[in-house]
Design a protein around this motif. Structure first.
Motif, PDB file in Angstrom:
ATOM      1  N   ALA A   5       0.884  -1.188  -0.034  1.00 38.67           N
ATOM      2  CA  ALA A   5      -0.135  -0.048  -0.204  1.00 38.67           C
ATOM      3  C   ALA A   5       0.848   1.313   0.034  1.00 38.67           C
ATOM      4  N   THR A   6       0.335   2.434  -0.476  1.00 36.05           N
ATOM      5  CA  THR A   6       1.157   3.767  -0.479  1.00 36.05           C
ATOM      6  C   THR A   6       0.429   4.435   0.567  1.00 36.05           C
ATOM      7  N   LEU A   7       1.213   5.123   1.433  1.00 32.10           N
ATOM      8  CA  LEU A   7       0.759   6.150   2.445  1.00 32.10           C
ATOM      9  C   LEU A   7       1.135   7.537   2.028  1.00 32.10           C
ATOM     10  N   THR A   8      -0.053   8.477   2.014  1.00 30.75           N
ATOM     11  CA  THR A   8       0.022   9.770   1.794  1.00 30.75           C
ATOM     12  C   THR A   8      -0.168  10.564   2.862  1.00 30.75           C
ATOM     13  N   PRO A   9       0.789  11.483   3.360  1.00 32.53           N
ATOM     14  CA  PRO A   9       0.697  12.337   4.481  1.00 32.53           C
ATOM     15  C   PRO A   9      -0.427  13.435   4.325  1.00 32.53           C
ATOM     16  N   THR A  14       2.774  18.047  11.424  1.00 32.49           N
ATOM     17  CA  THR A  14       4.013  17.565  11.901  1.00 32.49           C
ATOM     18  C   THR A  14       3.919  16.843  13.173  1.00 32.49           C
ATOM     19  N   ASP A  15       4.322  15.412  12.839  1.00 38.16           N
ATOM     20  CA  ASP A  15       4.272  14.477  13.968  1.00 38.16           C
ATOM     21  C   ASP A  15       5.444  13.340  13.777  1.00 38.16           C
ATOM     22  N   ALA A  16       6.213  13.172  14.942  1.00 35.45           N
ATOM     23  CA  ALA A  16       7.534  12.577  14.742  1.00 35.45           C
ATOM     24  C   ALA A  16       7.130  11.087  15.204  1.00 35.45           C
ATOM     25  N   THR A  17       6.150  10.597  15.839  1.00 34.61           N
ATOM     26  CA  THR A  17       5.796   9.415  16.383  1.00 34.61           C
ATOM     27  C   THR A  17       4.498   8.821  15.693  1.00 34.61           C
ATOM     28  N   ASN A  18       4.596   7.952  14.615  1.00 37.85           N
ATOM     29  CA  ASN A  18       3.693   7.416  14.098  1.00 37.85           C
ATOM     30  C   ASN A  18       3.995   5.834  13.681  1.00 37.85           C
ATOM     31  N   ALA A  19       2.895   4.805  13.553  1.00 39.17           N
ATOM     32  CA  ALA A  19       3.230   3.682  13.062  1.00 39.17           C
ATOM     33  C   ALA A  19       2.014   3.058  12.436  1.00 39.17           C
ATOM     34  N   VAL A  20       2.321   2.247  11.427  1.00 33.85           N
ATOM     35  CA  VAL A  20       1.241   1.472  10.507  1.00 33.85           C
ATOM     36  C   VAL A  20       0.676   0.480  11.735  1.00 33.85           C
ATOM     37  N   SER A  21      -0.693   0.147  11.801  1.00 35.40           N
ATOM     38  CA  SER A  21      -1.088  -1.003  12.715  1.00 35.40           C
ATOM     39  C   SER A  21      -2.034  -1.870  11.877  1.00 35.40           C
ATOM     40  N   LEU A  22      -1.968  -3.064  12.164  1.00 37.10           N
ATOM     41  CA  LEU A  22      -2.924  -3.921  11.361  1.00 37.10           C
ATOM     42  C   LEU A  22      -3.843  -4.882  12.399  1.00 37.10           C
ATOM     43  N   ASP A  23      -4.992  -4.690  12.491  1.00 39.24           N
ATOM     44  CA  ASP A  23      -6.070  -5.425  13.381  1.00 39.24           C
ATOM     45  C   ASP A  23      -6.338  -6.764  12.856  1.00 39.24           C
ATOM     46  N   LEU A  24      -5.542  -7.830  13.344  1.00 39.00           N
ATOM     47  CA  LEU A  24      -5.655  -9.222  12.720  1.00 39.00           C
ATOM     48  C   LEU A  24      -7.004  -9.935  12.860  1.00 39.00           C
ATOM     49  N   THR A  25      -8.009  -9.281  13.683  1.00 33.58           N
ATOM     50  CA  THR A  25      -9.190  -9.763  13.951  1.00 33.58           C
ATOM     51  C   THR A  25     -10.228  -9.554  12.779  1.00 33.58           C
ATOM     52  N   GLN A  26      -9.618  -8.776  11.797  1.00 33.20           N
ATOM     53  CA  GLN A  26     -10.521  -8.160  10.768  1.00 33.20           C
ATOM     54  C   GLN A  26     -10.055  -8.825   9.676  1.00 33.20           C
ATOM     55  N   ILE A  27      -9.184  -9.984   9.480  1.00 28.08           N
ATOM     56  CA  ILE A  27      -8.699 -10.504   8.302  1.00 28.08           C
ATOM     57  C   ILE A  27      -8.887 -12.107   8.444  1.00 28.08           C
ATOM     58  N   GLY A  35      -7.884 -13.837  12.377  1.00 27.79           N
ATOM     59  CA  GLY A  35      -6.577 -13.577  13.111  1.00 27.79           C
ATOM     60  C   GLY A  35      -7.075 -13.028  14.341  1.00 27.79           C
ATOM     61  N   SER A  36      -5.962 -12.890  15.167  1.00 25.45           N
ATOM     62  CA  SER A  36      -6.373 -12.460  16.578  1.00 25.45           C
ATOM     63  C   SER A  36      -5.071 -11.393  16.774  1.00 25.45           C
ATOM     64  N   GLY A  37      -5.582 -10.270  17.680  1.00 26.42           N
ATOM     65  CA  GLY A  37      -4.555  -9.513  18.054  1.00 26.42           C
ATOM     66  C   GLY A  37      -4.269  -8.364  17.019  1.00 26.42           C
ATOM     67  N   SER A  38      -3.243  -7.420  17.144  1.00 24.48           N
ATOM     68  CA  SER A  38      -2.609  -6.444  16.310  1.00 24.48           C
ATOM     69  C   SER A  38      -1.181  -6.738  16.162  1.00 24.48           C
ATOM     70  N   THR A  39      -0.650  -6.111  15.054  1.00 18.71           N
ATOM     71  CA  THR A  39       0.609  -6.024  14.716  1.00 18.71           C
ATOM     72  C   THR A  39       1.009  -4.627  14.138  1.00 18.71           C
ATOM     73  N   PHE A  40       2.086  -4.079  14.515  1.00 20.88           N
ATOM     74  CA  PHE A  40       2.629  -2.526  14.308  1.00 20.88           C
ATOM     75  C   PHE A  40       4.052  -2.701  13.530  1.00 20.88           C
ATOM     76  N   SER A  41       4.077  -1.639  12.771  1.00 21.59           N
ATOM     77  CA  SER A  41       5.054  -1.374  12.002  1.00 21.59           C
ATOM     78  C   SER A  41       6.230  -0.523  12.829  1.00 21.59           C
ATOM     79  N   GLY A  42       7.574  -0.392  12.209  1.00 20.83           N
ATOM     80  CA  GLY A  42       8.186   0.493  13.042  1.00 20.83           C
ATOM     81  C   GLY A  42       7.843   1.966  12.926  1.00 20.83           C
ATOM     82  N   ASN A  43       8.340   2.885  13.434  1.00 23.02           N
ATOM     83  CA  ASN A  43       8.019   4.479  13.709  1.00 23.02           C
ATOM     84  C   ASN A  43       8.386   4.989  12.348  1.00 23.02           C
ATOM     85  N   TYR A  44       7.426   5.937  12.001  1.00 21.84           N
ATOM     86  CA  TYR A  44       7.746   6.931  10.839  1.00 21.84           C
ATOM     87  C   TYR A  44       7.361   8.426  11.283  1.00 21.84           C
TER      88      TYR A  44
END
Length: 245
Positions: A5-9, A14-27, A35-44
């Motif tokens: 996927a492509t992320l567009t700001p 201006t925000d220094a602490t962000n992460a992509v999250s995935l809710d595994l219960t919805q897939i 699925g169960s739980g969530s998983t997160f990307s590194g910070n951007y």
């Protein structure tokens, strides 16, 4: 197995602490298991805030006579560069433009340009010509307080009557000496000035019966309060100052 996927700001953020999250219960997998739980990307970080503000401080209010002014530009965020073309200073030269902290604070030196007197000038920055470290271009214009430019040397009028020489300057002169005044066939004495340094008087004493001589003032030997030098010379009409009897 792999999705992209492509992320567009968002604009103006201006925000220094962000992460992509995935809710595994919805897939679900191919067998329909959720699925169960969530998983997160590194910070951007996100920075879409334009560098649209700058504070411009001057350490003086007048240019002239070799006197310079130092300008300090403080931006809201770090710039990639502050080009000289973005800075305007009427009747002045802008030099030594540099950052003192890696791109957020910049300094420059202003020196007078041209011969004359100009009031109500201001240093300005065209923010559309600057780009911050994230690549965002600025908007609008930043402006300093007013400064004046005076590179015009003093002018004067000269009058000789009854053995007294009167010199009136258009601005204060504090360094007039007898060496700047020529009175052929006479001596000059008792050179004095008024309290505002605009009017000077002296006594002219003839050395003999030398009618028809003129007194003159070399303006290149006098300066105003800023250090601007006068130019040329002025001369009185020929006056017959009779010798004492």
């Amino acid at each position: 197995l792999t999705w992209t996927a492509t992320l567009t700001p968002q604009a103006g953020v201006t925000d220094a602490t962000n992460a992509v999250s995935l809710d595994l219960t919805q897939i679900h997998d191919a067998a329909g298991n959720a699925g169960s739980g969530s998983t997160f990307s590194g910070n951007y970080a996100v920075d879409t805030q334009a560098p649209d503000t700058v504070a411009i401080a001057l350490d003086g209010a007048i240019l002239g006579g070799g006197r310079s002014i130092h300008a300090t530009f403080t931006f809201a965020e770090t710039l990639q560069d502050l080009p000289l073309a973005a800075v305007s200073a009427p009747h002045a030269n802008v030099a030594d433009l540099k950052s003192i902290d890696g791109g957020k604070t910049w300094t420059a030196t202003l020196t007078a340009n041209g011969s004359g007197t100009w009031a109500d000038n201001a240093v300005s920055v065209d923010l559309t010509k600057v780009v911050d470290s994230a690549g965002n271009a600025g908007n609008g214009t930043g402006t300093s307080t007013a400064y004046a430019v005076d590179t015009q040397g003093p002018a004067a009028t000269l009058a000789l009557a009854g053995g007294e020489l009167t010199i009136h300057f258009n601005e204060a002169v504090t360094d007039l000496t007898a060496a700047a005044v020529q009175v052929p066939g006479a001596t000059l004495g008792n050179l004095q000035h008024s309290s505002d340094w605009l009017t000077w008087t002296a006594t002219v004493t003839p050395l003999g019966d030398n009618g028809g001589n003129t007194a003159s003032l070399d303006l290149a030997q006098v300066h105003d309060a800023l250090g601007n030098t006068g130019s040329g010379s002025i001369t009185t009409s020929a006056v017959d100052v009779p010798p004492p009897t």
